[in-house]
Design a protein around this motif. Structure first.
Motif, PDB file in Angstrom:
ATOM      1  N   GLY A  17       0.764  -1.233   0.000  1.00  0.00           N
ATOM      2  CA  GLY A  17       0.000   0.000   0.000  1.00  0.00           C
ATOM      3  C   GLY A  17       0.795   1.283   0.000  1.00  0.00           C
ATOM      4  O   GLY A  17       0.205   2.355  -0.043  1.00  0.00           O
ATOM      5  N   SER A  62      -4.390  10.742   0.527  1.00  0.00           N
ATOM      6  CA  SER A  62      -4.558   9.607   1.434  1.00  0.00           C
ATOM      7  C   SER A  62      -3.877   8.362   0.868  1.00  0.00           C
ATOM      8  O   SER A  62      -3.752   8.215  -0.353  1.00  0.00           O
ATOM      9  CB  SER A  62      -6.044   9.302   1.637  1.00  0.00           C
ATOM     10  N   ARG A  65      -3.475   3.948   2.085  1.00  0.00           N
ATOM     11  CA  ARG A  65      -3.882   2.902   3.020  1.00  0.00           C
ATOM     12  C   ARG A  65      -2.818   1.814   2.988  1.00  0.00           C
ATOM     13  O   ARG A  65      -2.521   1.260   1.931  1.00  0.00           O
ATOM     14  CB  ARG A  65      -5.234   2.329   2.608  1.00  0.00           C
ATOM     15  N   SER A 122      -1.486  -1.927   4.391  1.00  0.00           N
ATOM     16  CA  SER A 122      -1.971  -3.192   4.935  1.00  0.00           C
ATOM     17  C   SER A 122      -0.797  -4.082   5.301  1.00  0.00           C
ATOM     18  O   SER A 122       0.263  -4.022   4.682  1.00  0.00           O
ATOM     19  CB  SER A 122      -2.851  -3.914   3.911  1.00  0.00           C
ATOM     20  N   PHE A 145      -4.605   9.663  11.053  1.00  0.00           N
ATOM     21  CA  PHE A 145      -4.389   8.241  10.761  1.00  0.00           C
ATOM     22  C   PHE A 145      -5.333   7.394  11.607  1.00  0.00           C
ATOM     23  O   PHE A 145      -5.660   7.739  12.740  1.00  0.00           O
ATOM     24  CB  PHE A 145      -2.952   7.844  11.087  1.00  0.00           C
ATOM     25  N   THR A 146      -5.732   6.260  11.039  1.00  0.00           N
ATOM     26  CA  THR A 146      -6.571   5.316  11.762  1.00  0.00           C
ATOM     27  C   THR A 146      -6.026   3.908  11.575  1.00  0.00           C
ATOM     28  O   THR A 146      -5.865   3.450  10.437  1.00  0.00           O
ATOM     29  CB  THR A 146      -8.020   5.369  11.258  1.00  0.00           C
ATOM     30  N   SER A 151      -6.553  -0.180  12.295  1.00  0.00           N
ATOM     31  CA  SER A 151      -7.628  -1.124  12.566  1.00  0.00           C
ATOM     32  C   SER A 151      -7.185  -2.519  12.170  1.00  0.00           C
ATOM     33  O   SER A 151      -6.242  -2.692  11.403  1.00  0.00           O
ATOM     34  CB  SER A 151      -8.897  -0.744  11.803  1.00  0.00           C
ATOM     35  N   ASP A 157      -7.539  -5.919  10.172  1.00  0.00           N
ATOM     36  CA  ASP A 157      -8.038  -6.270   8.845  1.00  0.00           C
ATOM     37  C   ASP A 157      -8.903  -7.509   8.995  1.00  0.00           C
ATOM     38  O   ASP A 157      -8.401  -8.611   9.151  1.00  0.00           O
ATOM     39  CB  ASP A 157      -6.875  -6.532   7.902  1.00  0.00           C
ATOM     40  N   THR A 216      -4.466  -2.700   9.240  1.00  0.00           N
ATOM     41  CA  THR A 216      -4.400  -1.662   8.220  1.00  0.00           C
ATOM     42  C   THR A 216      -4.164  -0.305   8.877  1.00  0.00           C
ATOM     43  O   THR A 216      -4.500  -0.101  10.043  1.00  0.00           O
ATOM     44  CB  THR A 216      -5.684  -1.601   7.390  1.00  0.00           C
ATOM     45  N   GLN A 242      -5.002   3.564   7.778  1.00  0.00           N
ATOM     46  CA  GLN A 242      -5.566   4.551   6.862  1.00  0.00           C
ATOM     47  C   GLN A 242      -4.940   5.888   7.184  1.00  0.00           C
ATOM     48  O   GLN A 242      -5.053   6.373   8.307  1.00  0.00           O
ATOM     49  CB  GLN A 242      -7.085   4.615   7.022  1.00  0.00           C
ATOM     50  N   ASN A 245      -4.784   9.824   6.206  1.00  0.00           N
ATOM     51  CA  ASN A 245      -5.437  10.940   5.539  1.00  0.00           C
ATOM     52  C   ASN A 245      -4.683  12.233   5.813  1.00  0.00           C
ATOM     53  O   ASN A 245      -3.878  12.308   6.741  1.00  0.00           O
ATOM     54  CB  ASN A 245      -6.880  11.070   6.011  1.00  0.00           C
TER      55      ASN A 245
END
Length: 123
Positions: free
Chosen positions: A8, A17, A19, A21, A67-68, A70, A72, A80, A82, A84
Motif C-alpha cells: 500500500g 490519502s 492505506r 496493509s 491516521f486510523t 484497525s 483487517d 491496516t 488509513q 489521511n
C-alpha cells in the motif's frame, strides 16, 4: 517462521490519502499487538500507531486525527493503517511490527518486523 507482508505504500500529493496493509503469516498462536513504525530520512524509527489484541489503540501525537489503525477483518492477523491529510513530514519508510508473537512451534514470544514500504508525500 513468521512473516509480515506489507502493501500500500507509494507517492501521493500533500493532502492526499494512502492505506497500508500488513498480514502476518506462519504457525501463529497469538499476537499481543500489531502496529506501524516509520523511519524518515536522517531520523530514528518511531511508533506511528499500534493496536493490541484487546483493541487498545495508541497513536503518535503527530498523526492523531489523521491516521486510523484497525484490524483487517478479511485477513486473520492483519492490520491496516488509513492515512489521511498526508503532509511531506509523513514521508518515511513504514514498517509493520508484530509484538510478542507466540507460535505453535516455539515456547517463547518474539517480535517481528516487515520489510518496510515507502511512503512519499510531495508538496
Amino acid at each position: 517462521q513468521v512473516q509480515l507482508v506489507e502493501s500500500g505504500g507509494g507517492l501521493v500529493q500533500a493532502g492526499g490519502s494512502l492505506r497500508l496493509s500488513c498480514a502476518a503469516s506462519g504457525s501463529i498462536y497469538s499476537i499481543n499487538a500489531m502496529g506501524w513504525y516509520r523511519q524518515g530520512p536522517g531520523k530514528q524509527r518511531e511508533l506511528v500507531a499500534a493496536i493490541t489484541s484487546d483493541g487498545f489503540i495508541n497513536y503518535a501525537d503527530s498523526v492523531k486525527g489523521r491516521f486510523t489503525i484497525s484490524r483487517d477483518n478479511a485477513k486473520k492477523n492483519g492490520v491496516t493503517l488509513q492515512m489521511n491529510s498526508l503532509n511531506p513530514e509523513d514521508t518515511a519508510v513504514y514498517y509493520c511490527h508484530a509484538r510478542r508473537v507466540r507460535t505453535y512451534s516455539r515456547a517463547t514470544e518474539n517480535d517481528y518486523w516487515g520489510q518496510g514500504t515507502q511512503v512519499t508525500v510531495s508538496s
